[in-house]
Design an enzyme around this catalytic site. Structure first.
Site, PDB file in Angstrom:
ATOM      1  N   HIS A 196      -2.714  -0.450 -11.480  1.00 42.45           N
ATOM      2  CA  HIS A 196      -3.712  -0.082 -10.352  1.00 42.45           C
ATOM      3  C   HIS A 196      -4.978  -0.952 -10.514  1.00 42.45           C
ATOM      4  O   HIS A 196      -5.563  -1.215 -11.351  1.00 42.45           O
ATOM      5  CB  HIS A 196      -4.066   1.414 -10.655  1.00 42.45           C
TER       6      HIS A 196
ATOM      7  N   HIS B  11       1.011  -1.072   0.011  1.00 44.20           N
ATOM      8  CA  HIS B  11       0.016  -0.003   0.106  1.00 44.20           C
ATOM      9  C   HIS B  11       0.922   1.085   0.071  1.00 44.20           C
ATOM     10  O   HIS B  11       1.014   1.907  -0.890  1.00 44.20           O
ATOM     11  CB  HIS B  11      -1.015   0.100   1.252  1.00 44.20           C
TER      12      HIS B  11
ATOM     13  N   ASP C  24       2.701   6.398  -7.507  1.00 44.28           N
ATOM     14  CA  ASP C  24       4.026   6.290  -6.766  1.00 44.28           C
ATOM     15  C   ASP C  24       5.115   6.494  -8.066  1.00 44.28           C
ATOM     16  O   ASP C  24       6.281   6.689  -7.194  1.00 44.28           O
ATOM     17  CB  ASP C  24       3.994   4.568  -6.305  1.00 44.28           C
TER      18      ASP C  24
END
Length: 377
Positions: A261, A222, A312
């Protein structure tokens, strides 16, 4: 009640509740906070405005925003016993462990703000203001920096940089971090937000819910993906080696962090925005190495696997260029997401129903008990 016939592993595509806070359009690549597109908010808003929007469901007036900024500035200081406890923690402690402990301990000093219900908005503001102080206090102690000052005149983004780096950020640096905070503020029922809502659904207090969320965010599946991205860039070294290193990793079925994702079927809109900010900060620092490496990594991963970047991929490059240590990347995520966590907790209190999903049992049901002395050795 019939037994569930189909298991949705990881609760994928399961609609667990209704929420006004955040909408993700995975096919069109859109992220909406309370009706406002993330692109518009990142370009024109501030983190404080977005926090107000998430908590109250509307954008603030000038006076409301000024009041919130002043309030956040007032709430940054920690109770002296808690600050002393944080400074006494082992310097080798993981900052996320320090943050989790600090959030839980802070509740002991503020019982009124930790009670479940609409009054928890005070706790939401307190935690948003105090999280950078908790980690900043610990980091400055381990880094040998001077003790942290309140600096109520600074925005959340500027205070964060001051707390972690002990210097005044430039306008560009503060804006880059402000945009990153906006982009990370909420993302519907991600793992940590769901953990917070599950805790709140038991009518536990706000601080317990946020402690649950911090513990969930700590997991590398996460939070922490941007740290892994920077480790990959350090391993690659130069753009000429991107093709070889990335293709070798893919051939070994290793995951390239920063891509793909669960919800987005196209590029994550947050990645689109952070890509541009990685370039801007790189140009300001006279160092486009990370940006050029990431663009090449993007090219190879998309060609080989058809995957798009997520939030990210570029955030770590921005933080690294600002001089922020890698183990502080996930705490920065928490500094932002606490606004979303607390908004969801407040919403959960308004429409309370214990979150209790069902598991499909796959074990035996007819075993007979054998006394211990009759069991085989």
């Amino acid at each position: 009640m019939p037994e569930p016939s189909e298991v949705q592993r990881g609760l994928e595509d399961v609609v667990a509740l209704e929420s006004r806070i955040c909408f993700i359009d995975g096919r069109e690549g859109r992220l909406i906070y309370e009706g406002y597109d993330i692109r518009d908010l990142a370009a024109r808003s501030t983190f404080e405005e977005v926090a107000y929007l998430l908590w109250y469901g509307q954008l603030p007036s000038r006076s409301q925003l000024d009041d919130l900024r002043a309030r956040l500035g007032e709430l940054r200081s920690l109770p002296p016993p808690l600050a002393q406890q944080i400074e006494s923690m082992p310097t080798e402690s993981a900052p996320m462990d320090v943050l989790r402990t600090g959030v839980s301990a802070l509740a002991l000093f503020e019982p009124d703000e930790s009670k479940p219900g609409s009054g928890s908005i005070g706790g939401a503001q307190r935690l948003t203001a105090a999280l950078p102080t908790i980690v900043g206090t610990f980091h400055r102690k381990r880094a040998g920096l001077p003790p942290l000052k309140d600096r109520p005149e600074l925005s959340q983004a500027a205070y964060l940089l001051y707390a972690l780096l002990d210097r005044e950020p430039t306008e560009l640096e503060a804006k880059a971090v402000d945009v990153a905070l906006i982009l990370h503020a909420d993302h519907e029922l991600n793992a940590s937000t769901f953990a917070a809502r599950v805790t709140a659904s038991t009518l536990s207090d706000l601080y317990s819910a946020v402690t649950s969320a911090v513990g969930t965010l700590k997991g590398p599946l996460h939070g922490g993906a941007n740290e892994r991205v920077m480790e990959l860039l350090d391993q690659i070294g130069t753009p000429e080696l991107v093709e070889t290193v990335v293709r070798d990793k893919l051939a070994r079925h290793e995951r390239i962090m920063g891509f793909g994702h669960r919800v987005y079927k196209v590029e994550d809109p947050r990645a689109t925005i952070l890509r541009e900010w990685s370039r801007k900060v790189g140009e300001a620092k006279g160092n486009l190495r990370y940006y050029e490496l990431l663009r090449k990594v993007e090219e190879v991963v998309h060609r080989e696997k058809g995957l798009y970047p997520n939030v990210d991929l570029y955030s770590g490059s921005i933080y690294s260029l600002l001089g922020i240590p890698h183990d502080l990347f996930t705490p920065i995520f928490a500094f932002s997401r606490v606004s979303g966590w607390t908004a969801h907790v407040l919403e959960e209190y308004q429409d309370l129903r214990l979150i209790r999903p069902t598991a499909k049992y796959v074990g035996p049901i007819d075993l007979k008990y054998v006394p211990i002395d009759e069991r085989p050795a």
